[in-house]
Design a protein around this motif. Structure first.
Motif, PDB file in Angstrom:
ATOM      1  N   THR A  30      -0.379   0.985  -5.325  1.00  0.00           N
ATOM      2  CA  THR A  30      -1.695   1.264  -4.742  1.00  0.00           C
ATOM      3  C   THR A  30      -2.780   0.843  -5.712  1.00  0.00           C
ATOM      4  N   VAL A  31      -3.705   0.037  -5.241  1.00  0.00           N
ATOM      5  CA  VAL A  31      -4.836  -0.433  -6.042  1.00  0.00           C
ATOM      6  C   VAL A  31      -6.109  -0.104  -5.275  1.00  0.00           C
ATOM      7  N   ALA A  32      -7.008   0.626  -5.890  1.00  0.00           N
ATOM      8  CA  ALA A  32      -8.282   1.009  -5.262  1.00  0.00           C
ATOM      9  C   ALA A  32      -8.065   1.655  -3.895  1.00  0.00           C
ATOM     10  N   GLY A  33      -7.002   2.440  -3.792  1.00  0.00           N
ATOM     11  CA  GLY A  33      -6.730   3.159  -2.557  1.00  0.00           C
ATOM     12  C   GLY A  33      -6.037   2.352  -1.481  1.00  0.00           C
ATOM     13  N   VAL A  34      -5.635   1.123  -1.799  1.00  0.00           N
ATOM     14  CA  VAL A  34      -4.999   0.243  -0.811  1.00  0.00           C
ATOM     15  C   VAL A  34      -3.569  -0.060  -1.244  1.00  0.00           C
ATOM     16  N   GLU A  35      -2.608   0.129  -0.345  1.00  0.00           N
ATOM     17  CA  GLU A  35      -1.223  -0.214  -0.651  1.00  0.00           C
ATOM     18  C   GLU A  35      -1.064  -1.735  -0.611  1.00  0.00           C
ATOM     19  N   VAL A  36      -0.463  -2.299  -1.681  1.00  0.00           N
ATOM     20  CA  VAL A  36      -0.305  -3.744  -1.786  1.00  0.00           C
ATOM     21  C   VAL A  36       1.059  -4.086  -2.374  1.00  0.00           C
ATOM     22  N   VAL A  37       1.442  -5.347  -2.218  1.00  0.00           N
ATOM     23  CA  VAL A  37       2.693  -5.860  -2.775  1.00  0.00           C
ATOM     24  C   VAL A  37       2.641  -5.825  -4.299  1.00  0.00           C
ATOM     25  N   ASP A  38       3.784  -5.528  -4.914  1.00  0.00           N
ATOM     26  CA  ASP A  38       3.821  -5.382  -6.378  1.00  0.00           C
ATOM     27  C   ASP A  38       5.030  -6.106  -6.968  1.00  0.00           C
ATOM     28  N   THR A  39       5.235  -7.362  -6.591  1.00  0.00           N
ATOM     29  CA  THR A  39       6.290  -8.162  -7.205  1.00  0.00           C
ATOM     30  C   THR A  39       5.790  -8.729  -8.534  1.00  0.00           C
ATOM     31  N   GLN A  40       6.708  -9.233  -9.355  1.00  0.00           N
ATOM     32  CA  GLN A  40       6.322  -9.755 -10.660  1.00  0.00           C
ATOM     33  C   GLN A  40       5.364 -10.934 -10.550  1.00  0.00           C
ATOM     34  N   ILE A  41       5.596 -11.818  -9.595  1.00  0.00           N
ATOM     35  CA  ILE A  41       4.715 -12.969  -9.481  1.00  0.00           C
ATOM     36  C   ILE A  41       3.311 -12.558  -9.053  1.00  0.00           C
ATOM     37  N   VAL A  42       3.204 -11.516  -8.247  1.00  0.00           N
ATOM     38  CA  VAL A  42       1.880 -11.005  -7.867  1.00  0.00           C
ATOM     39  C   VAL A  42       1.205 -10.348  -9.067  1.00  0.00           C
ATOM     40  N   ARG A  43       1.954  -9.587  -9.845  1.00  0.00           N
ATOM     41  CA  ARG A  43       1.386  -8.975 -11.046  1.00  0.00           C
ATOM     42  C   ARG A  43       0.891 -10.053 -12.017  1.00  0.00           C
ATOM     43  N   ASP A  44       1.641 -11.136 -12.146  1.00  0.00           N
ATOM     44  CA  ASP A  44       1.245 -12.208 -13.055  1.00  0.00           C
ATOM     45  C   ASP A  44       0.029 -12.968 -12.538  1.00  0.00           C
ATOM     46  N   TRP A  64      -8.240  -9.893  -1.750  1.00  0.00           N
ATOM     47  CA  TRP A  64      -6.861  -9.438  -1.521  1.00  0.00           C
ATOM     48  C   TRP A  64      -6.834  -8.048  -0.905  1.00  0.00           C
ATOM     49  N   LEU A  65      -7.559  -7.130  -1.512  1.00  0.00           N
ATOM     50  CA  LEU A  65      -7.484  -5.732  -1.113  1.00  0.00           C
ATOM     51  C   LEU A  65      -8.102  -5.481   0.267  1.00  0.00           C
ATOM     52  N   LEU A  66      -9.213  -6.125   0.560  1.00  0.00           N
ATOM     53  CA  LEU A  66      -9.827  -5.929   1.877  1.00  0.00           C
ATOM     54  C   LEU A  66      -8.931  -6.497   2.972  1.00  0.00           C
ATOM     55  N   GLY A  67      -8.327  -7.651   2.702  1.00  0.00           N
ATOM     56  CA  GLY A  67      -7.384  -8.196   3.672  1.00  0.00           C
ATOM     57  C   GLY A  67      -6.183  -7.299   3.855  1.00  0.00           C
ATOM     58  N   ALA A  68      -5.652  -6.779   2.749  1.00  0.00           N
ATOM     59  CA  ALA A  68      -4.503  -5.878   2.827  1.00  0.00           C
ATOM     60  C   ALA A  68      -4.855  -4.605   3.588  1.00  0.00           C
ATOM     61  N   ALA A  69      -6.074  -4.106   3.407  1.00  0.00           N
ATOM     62  CA  ALA A  69      -6.490  -2.890   4.113  1.00  0.00           C
ATOM     63  C   ALA A  69      -6.499  -3.105   5.624  1.00  0.00           C
ATOM     64  N   VAL A  70      -6.943  -4.286   6.059  1.00  0.00           N
ATOM     65  CA  VAL A  70      -6.941  -4.584   7.492  1.00  0.00           C
ATOM     66  C   VAL A  70      -5.509  -4.691   8.004  1.00  0.00           C
ATOM     67  N   LEU A  71      -4.649  -5.352   7.253  1.00  0.00           N
ATOM     68  CA  LEU A  71      -3.244  -5.481   7.668  1.00  0.00           C
ATOM     69  C   LEU A  71      -2.554  -4.120   7.706  1.00  0.00           C
ATOM     70  N   ASN A  72      -2.842  -3.264   6.730  1.00  0.00           N
ATOM     71  CA  ASN A  72      -2.220  -1.939   6.686  1.00  0.00           C
ATOM     72  C   ASN A  72      -2.594  -1.086   7.891  1.00  0.00           C
ATOM     73  N   ALA A  73      -3.747  -1.381   8.470  1.00  0.00           N
ATOM     74  CA  ALA A  73      -4.220  -0.590   9.610  1.00  0.00           C
ATOM     75  C   ALA A  73      -3.619  -1.067  10.928  1.00  0.00           C
ATOM     76  N   ASN A  74      -2.814  -2.136  10.879  1.00  0.00           N
ATOM     77  CA  ASN A  74      -2.208  -2.679  12.101  1.00  0.00           C
ATOM     78  C   ASN A  74      -0.756  -3.010  11.796  1.00  0.00           C
ATOM     79  N   ALA A  75       0.131  -2.076  12.080  1.00  0.00           N
ATOM     80  CA  ALA A  75       1.543  -2.215  11.701  1.00  0.00           C
ATOM     81  C   ALA A  75       2.195  -3.443  12.332  1.00  0.00           C
ATOM     82  N   THR A  76       1.838  -3.746  13.556  1.00  0.00           N
ATOM     83  CA  THR A  76       2.422  -4.905  14.231  1.00  0.00           C
ATOM     84  C   THR A  76       2.025  -6.195  13.532  1.00  0.00           C
ATOM     85  N   LEU A  77       0.750  -6.341  13.243  1.00  0.00           N
ATOM     86  CA  LEU A  77       0.260  -7.525  12.541  1.00  0.00           C
ATOM     87  C   LEU A  77       0.848  -7.611  11.141  1.00  0.00           C
TER      88      LEU A  77
END
Length: 254
Positions: A30-44, A64-77
């Motif tokens: 979780t970054v700034a209240g948004v759940e996001v992917v946390d793989t090594q390549i993303v961390r790097d 990244w985070l604003l886009g992830a927040a929109v995706l998190n709000a729509n499980a199908t998408l």
């Protein structure tokens, strides 16, 4: 089993192996209240952009985070989007803004969006975890397109879902507006951690620098007016498609 049946099974198996992993299969944080992917390549990738000035680092993270927040709000998408590709495409989308001397990302001739797309793909291929079986050319192309199209209007809505959502996410962090697609509580938590205060000034300075240092990469783009307004001697006359198409045309004689 008939030969064509065996071939079909093998083809389906290969497709399954090549298919990008989505959110259910990836570690998250979780970054700034948004759940996001946390793989090594993303961390790097995050570590890479931390070296940029705050306005650029914060803009890339907000994208990244604003886009992830929109995706998190729509499980199908969310289930349809390659979340790791989305993360890398948004985090790395503005490598072409790097104003440091001898930047490895910036060329004199390319639009900054193209520099960003090429740089992101090159960086992924150079990463220690890179495997062509995981980062297929098709997957990399989606990232390149998502980055390269983010300054061009009207094309990306008709692309594949991953390209579309990289570009959509960049659009959520424009200057002087609050995107209605982003849940307001998430928007506020992201802005609180990655402020927008310096973004307008930073963007204007960057686009002006582009027009001054790589004018051939700015003609016929939305960056051109920054050169016209702020760069002495900048001249796009003869550089437009209109100029080339209408050269020598005389409606009274042709």
């Amino acid at each position: 089993m008939k030969a064509n049946g065996i071939i079909s099974v093998l083809a389906l198996s290969a497709t399954a192996l090549a298919r990008p992993k989505h959110g259910d299969h990836l570690p998250t944080t979780t970054v700034a209240g948004v759940e996001v992917v946390d793989t090594q390549i993303v961390r790097d990738a995050r570590a890479l952009i931390e070296k940029f000035p705050d306005y650029l680092y914060w803009h890339s993270m907000r994208t990244w985070l604003l886009g992830a927040a929109v995706l998190n709000a729509n499980a199908t998408l969310k289930a349809e989007v390659d979340l790791e590709a989305h993360a890398l495409g948004t985090i790395l989308h503005d490598l072409g803004w790097d104003m440091s001397p001898d930047s490895p990302w910036v060329t004199k001739e390319n639009r900054f969006e193209v520099d960003g797309g090429l740089g992101a793909v090159r960086w992924i291929k150079a990463h220690k975890s890179y495997s062509p079986c995981v980062w297929t050319e098709a997957r990399l192309e989606r990232i390149f397109d998502g980055i390269a199209l983010h300054g061009t209007f009207g094309i990306h809505p008709f692309k594949n879902i991953d390209t579309k959502w990289i570009t959509n996410s960049v659009g959520f962090d424009g200057v002087n507006f609050t995107p209605p697609e982003v849940p307001i509580a998430k928007f506020n938590s992201v802005i609180a951690e990655f402020p927008k205060d310096s973004f307008q000034k930073g963007a204007i300075e960057t686009f002006t620098w582009m027009a001054a240092t790589k004018p051939n990469g700015t003609y016929n783009t939305f960056v051109e007016p920054f050169g016209t307004h702020y760069v002495p001697g900048y001249n796009s006359t003869g550089k437009h498609s209109f100029d080339r198409i209408t050269a020598g045309w005389n409606p009274d004689k042709n």
